[in-house]
Design a protein around this motif. Structure first.
Motif, PDB file in Angstrom:
ATOM      1  N   TYR A  68      40.886  38.801  18.638  1.00 25.67           N
ATOM      2  CA  TYR A  68      39.845  39.455  17.856  1.00 25.67           C
ATOM      3  C   TYR A  68      40.264  40.545  17.311  1.00 25.67           C
ATOM      4  O   TYR A  68      40.817  41.457  17.669  1.00 25.67           O
ATOM      5  CB  TYR A  68      38.648  39.626  18.438  1.00 25.67           C
ATOM      6  N   LEU A  69      40.185  40.562  15.811  1.00 24.74           N
ATOM      7  CA  LEU A  69      40.627  41.608  14.984  1.00 24.74           C
ATOM      8  C   LEU A  69      39.237  42.553  14.541  1.00 24.74           C
ATOM      9  O   LEU A  69      38.414  41.793  13.894  1.00 24.74           O
ATOM     10  CB  LEU A  69      41.405  41.268  13.719  1.00 24.74           C
ATOM     11  N   LEU A  70      39.329  43.913  15.046  1.00 27.05           N
ATOM     12  CA  LEU A  70      38.252  44.503  14.872  1.00 27.05           C
ATOM     13  C   LEU A  70      38.580  45.865  14.150  1.00 27.05           C
ATOM     14  O   LEU A  70      39.573  46.334  14.279  1.00 27.05           O
ATOM     15  CB  LEU A  70      37.617  45.040  16.314  1.00 27.05           C
ATOM     16  N   HIS A  71      37.609  46.253  13.261  1.00 24.02           N
ATOM     17  CA  HIS A  71      37.691  47.638  12.385  1.00 24.02           C
ATOM     18  C   HIS A  71      36.979  48.568  13.053  1.00 24.02           C
ATOM     19  O   HIS A  71      35.855  48.515  13.108  1.00 24.02           O
ATOM     20  CB  HIS A  71      37.232  47.504  11.014  1.00 24.02           C
ATOM     21  N   LYS A  72      37.785  49.276  14.100  1.00 23.76           N
ATOM     22  CA  LYS A  72      37.000  50.391  14.696  1.00 23.76           C
ATOM     23  C   LYS A  72      36.509  51.523  14.061  1.00 23.76           C
ATOM     24  O   LYS A  72      37.301  51.968  13.259  1.00 23.76           O
ATOM     25  CB  LYS A  72      37.761  50.900  15.984  1.00 23.76           C
ATOM     26  N   PRO A  73      35.145  51.625  14.140  1.00 20.42           N
ATOM     27  CA  PRO A  73      34.839  52.736  13.237  1.00 20.42           C
ATOM     28  C   PRO A  73      34.915  54.111  13.743  1.00 20.42           C
ATOM     29  O   PRO A  73      35.373  54.267  14.955  1.00 20.42           O
ATOM     30  CB  PRO A  73      33.113  52.638  13.237  1.00 20.42           C
ATOM     31  N   TYR A  74      34.986  55.249  12.908  1.00 18.41           N
ATOM     32  CA  TYR A  74      35.074  56.667  13.238  1.00 18.41           C
ATOM     33  C   TYR A  74      34.189  57.190  14.467  1.00 18.41           C
ATOM     34  O   TYR A  74      33.285  56.553  14.511  1.00 18.41           O
ATOM     35  CB  TYR A  74      35.000  57.501  12.189  1.00 18.41           C
ATOM     36  N   ARG A  75      34.774  57.709  15.155  1.00 19.20           N
ATOM     37  CA  ARG A  75      33.940  58.335  16.516  1.00 19.20           C
ATOM     38  C   ARG A  75      33.238  56.989  17.160  1.00 19.20           C
ATOM     39  O   ARG A  75      32.038  57.252  17.644  1.00 19.20           O
ATOM     40  CB  ARG A  75      32.681  59.204  16.028  1.00 19.20           C
ATOM     41  N   MET A  76      34.222  56.269  17.553  1.00 18.11           N
ATOM     42  CA  MET A  76      33.737  55.197  18.439  1.00 18.11           C
ATOM     43  C   MET A  76      34.957  54.998  19.695  1.00 18.11           C
ATOM     44  O   MET A  76      35.968  54.937  19.094  1.00 18.11           O
ATOM     45  CB  MET A  76      33.559  53.745  17.857  1.00 18.11           C
TER      46      MET A  76
END
Length: 199
Positions: free
Chosen positions: A5-13
């Motif tokens: 799974y390719l995920l775009h991790k958001p800022y401040r997570m």
């Protein structure tokens, strides 16, 4: 066959699924049971994070021995210059030792969603972007490297891990990829089996 799974991790997570302090976690954006992150991405960094339920695959991606190149886009304070880029390419000496040579180049502002909250333009009126590819995984390495050459990082986005790229994933979005095990090499006609010698 493995699933990645390719995920775009958001800022401040956080790069994990639970947190006692109530901060945002991966559970807020991906609901797939039994998956774990291959490595981590700092709370205040954004971009590509790989997850899987295949422990061997996670190990191959995350273990430093395999030296998966990681590419970052860094928005830095000031107009980064050729001297700083040359220093990053040669390797810089941090508190934990000399970094390996990196690939470093200045880039145009990448096509990214604006960060929430955004960089304060009044506090940081002049910024520039660089692309940095490293093969190490030291703690907050990119930030320490750019600060060392005089250009502190204001925003950090991981764009790629090995051949996997962030592409057009928006913050919080993810996509699934099925990986097929490589086929064993074909035997040459008439090849003799290897002799096994006693140890």
């Amino acid at each position: 066959m493995s699933t990645l799974y390719l995920l775009h991790k958001p800022y401040r997570m956080l790069s994990q699924f639970t947190d006692r302090e109530g901060r945002a976690t991966l559970a807020d954006v991906i609901d797939v049971p039994g998956v774990y992150a291959a490595g981590r991405l700092d709370y205040d960094s954004e971009g590509l994070l790989l997850l899987s339920d295949d422990g061997a695959l996670i190990h191959r991606i995350a273990h430093p021995r395999h030296k998966q190149p990681k590419t970052y886009w860094a928005q830095v304070e000031g107009e980064i210059d050729a001297t700083a880029l040359a220093a990053l390419r040669a390797g810089v000496t941090l508190k934990d030792g000399l970094t390996l040579p990196a690939k470093a180049r200045r880039i145009q502002t990448p096509d990214l969603a604006e960060r929430t909250p955004p960089i304060e333009s009044k506090r940081h009126p002049v910024t520039s972007w660089l692309e940095l590819t490293i093969t190490e995984g030291r703690n907050r390495q990119v930030r320490r490297m750019t600060a060392h050459v005089g250009f502190p990082t204001l925003r950090l986005v991981r764009a790629a891990i090995g051949a996997w790229r962030l592409d057009d994933l928006a913050p919080g979005q993810w996509r699934r990829q099925i990986l097929h095990a490589p086929k064993p090499p074909a035997k040459r006609p008439g090849a003799k089996p290897r002799r096994r010698f006693p140890s």
